[in-house]
Design an enzyme around this catalytic site. Structure first.
Site, short mmCIF file in Angstrom:
data_model
loop_
_atom_site.label_atom_id
_atom_site.label_comp_id
_atom_site.label_asym_id
_atom_site.label_seq_id
_atom_site.Cartn_x
_atom_site.Cartn_y
_atom_site.Cartn_z
CB SER A 75 5.71 1.60 -1.53
OG SER A 75 5.38 2.87 -1.01
CB ALA A 115 13.13 2.26 -0.80
CB ALA A 116 10.06 -1.49 -3.05
N PRO A 125 0.84 -1.19 0.00
CG PRO A 125 0.03 -1.00 2.17
CD PRO A 125 0.83 -1.90 1.29
CG ASP A 131 12.65 2.69 3.94
OD1 ASP A 131 13.03 2.33 5.07
OD2 ASP A 131 11.59 3.32 3.76
C1 MEV Z 1 11.45 5.01 7.41
O1 MEV Z 1 11.16 3.77 6.83
C2 MEV Z 1 12.32 4.84 8.59
C3 MEV Z 1 12.80 6.13 9.25
O2 MEV Z 1 13.76 5.71 10.22
C4 MEV Z 1 13.44 7.07 8.26
C5 MEV Z 1 14.76 6.56 7.71
O3 MEV Z 1 15.37 5.68 8.27
O4 MEV Z 1 15.18 7.11 6.67
C6 MEV Z 1 11.69 6.84 9.96
#
Ligand code: MEV
Length: 359
Positions: A154, A156-157, A147, A198
């Site tokens: 999502s 990054a993927a 989602p 990510d």
């Molecule tokens: C985002 O998936 C995770 C956070 O720690 C941001 C990051 O690591 O870039 C909130």
């Protein structure tokens, strides 16, 4: 069982907007494929419409779920994350006019890349530049079972899947380090000051203890079995850029307190990585609960996320917490022996779940 799968496939086909005339055929193929997912329905639909020819190349990438250490990881601390395997795939093909991007599962169709200054289109523009192919035009199609804006990686993927699709289509010979670097550049564009967790999980698709201090430190974790997780989405999306900026602002005002929280999260991640590797879910669940309390302390939880965490714990989860940036988005519940109970309880309360982790 067969009847249940067919019913599920019908609901998935309907989420993928499969038209009436192709509905039954797509449902049948979904059941046969064993991949009853929205992206798969979209893929079958395209094949049926004859749009996917021999010259397409596919790239795949994992989503992610953070078990411990989000936000602290932005400040050089450790975090623990698991992949959501092959959650996204991409196809690219040459286009005549301008570059476009489609994400059928998110209702984005043939959107001109140049018109999208902040979303997937902006990432595509950057990828074309980074790969030195900005003078050519491409049609990019993404299939996603993730989602949108739910803290499951999502964006990054998408970046990783697109880079891999170009790599396959154009024979660029990119290795994972390069793919990860390009996806990290996209994450910076989308989120400001990301840690890179990510894109790294999206690229390598493995459970990991992650840290980016001066350089990237990555310890891949061998799991004894698939981790019994339930991931559930709240009704609000969580914007990572906003949440990370909010934490940064509050940390600037209360530096000592915030850094103490991050130190504690660092310790949770280090202990938790070892607990995860040996399958000690009682210990890991406790650490996740403590981490959730700390995420609440830095104000990235919401009343709805608190309610979800409480539902998951009451239904038997060993640990439940916000996952990702928070402010909306998802929770993750570690539920050994209670996956069905936890999922049912969350769904009965009206929350969508992604079910088991597919590590
Ligand atoms: C985002 O998936 C995770 C956070 O720690 C941001 C990051 O690591 O870039 C909130």
């Amino acid at each position: 069982q067969q009847g249940h799968m067919k019913l599920h496939a019908r609901s998935v086909a309907s989420s993928a907007d499969v038209p009436d005339e192709l509905f039954d055929a797509v449902v049948d193929e979904l059941v046969t494929s064993g991949e009853i997912k929205v992206w798969k329905a979209a893929e079958i639909l395209e094949e049926k419409r004859g749009r996917s020819g021999g010259q397409t190349a596919a790239g795949a990438a994992a989503g992610k779920v953070i078990l411990l250490g989000e936000h602290a990881v932005v400040y050089g601390k450790h975090a623990v994350a698991l992949p959501i395997a092959d959650a996204v795939s991409a196809e690219v093909r040459s286009a005549e006019q301008a570059s476009t991007v489609s994400v059928p599962a998110w209702n984005i169709r043939d959107q001109a890349v140049a018109d999208d200054a902040s979303g997937v289109g902006a990432a595509v523009t950057l990828i074309l530049q980074e790969l030195g192919i900005a003078d050519s035009h491409f049609a990019i199609r993404l299939h996603s079972s993730l989602p949108r804006a739910m803290g499951l990686g999502s964006s990054a993927a998408f970046a990783v899947a697109i880079v891999r699709a170009f790599d396959a289509e154009l024979g660029l010979g990119l290795d994972n380090a390069k793919i990860n670097a390009v996806a990290f550049a996209c994450e910076k564009l989308a989120h400001g000051t990301p840690s890179g967790i990510d894109n790294t999980v999206a690229t390598y698709g493995e459970a990991m203890l992650f840290r980016r201090a001066e350089s990237l430190e990555l310890e891949k974790l061998k799991l004894v079995e698939p981790v019994p997780l339930v991931i559930a989405c709240s009704s609000q999306s969580g914007l990572t850029a906003e949440q990370v900026a909010g934490v940064r602002r509050r940390r600037a005002q209360s530096r000592a307190q915030y850094d103490a929280v991050f130190e504690q999260m660092d310790a949770l991640s280090l202990t938790g990585a070892a607990a995860l590797a040996r399958g000690d879910y009682a210990e890991l669940g406790m650490l996740m609960n403590v981490c959730h309390g700390l995420l609440n302390a830095i104000e990235v939880s919401t009343p709805e996320l608190e309610a979800m965490v409480s539902i998951a714990r009451s239904a038997g989860a060993a640990g439940a917490k916000v996952t990702g940036s928070g402010g909306g988005g998802s929770i993750v519940a570690l539920s050994p022996g209670a996956v069905d109970d936890v999922r049912d309880a969350l769904e009965e309360a009206g929350f969508l779940t992604l079910g088991h982790s597919k590590t």
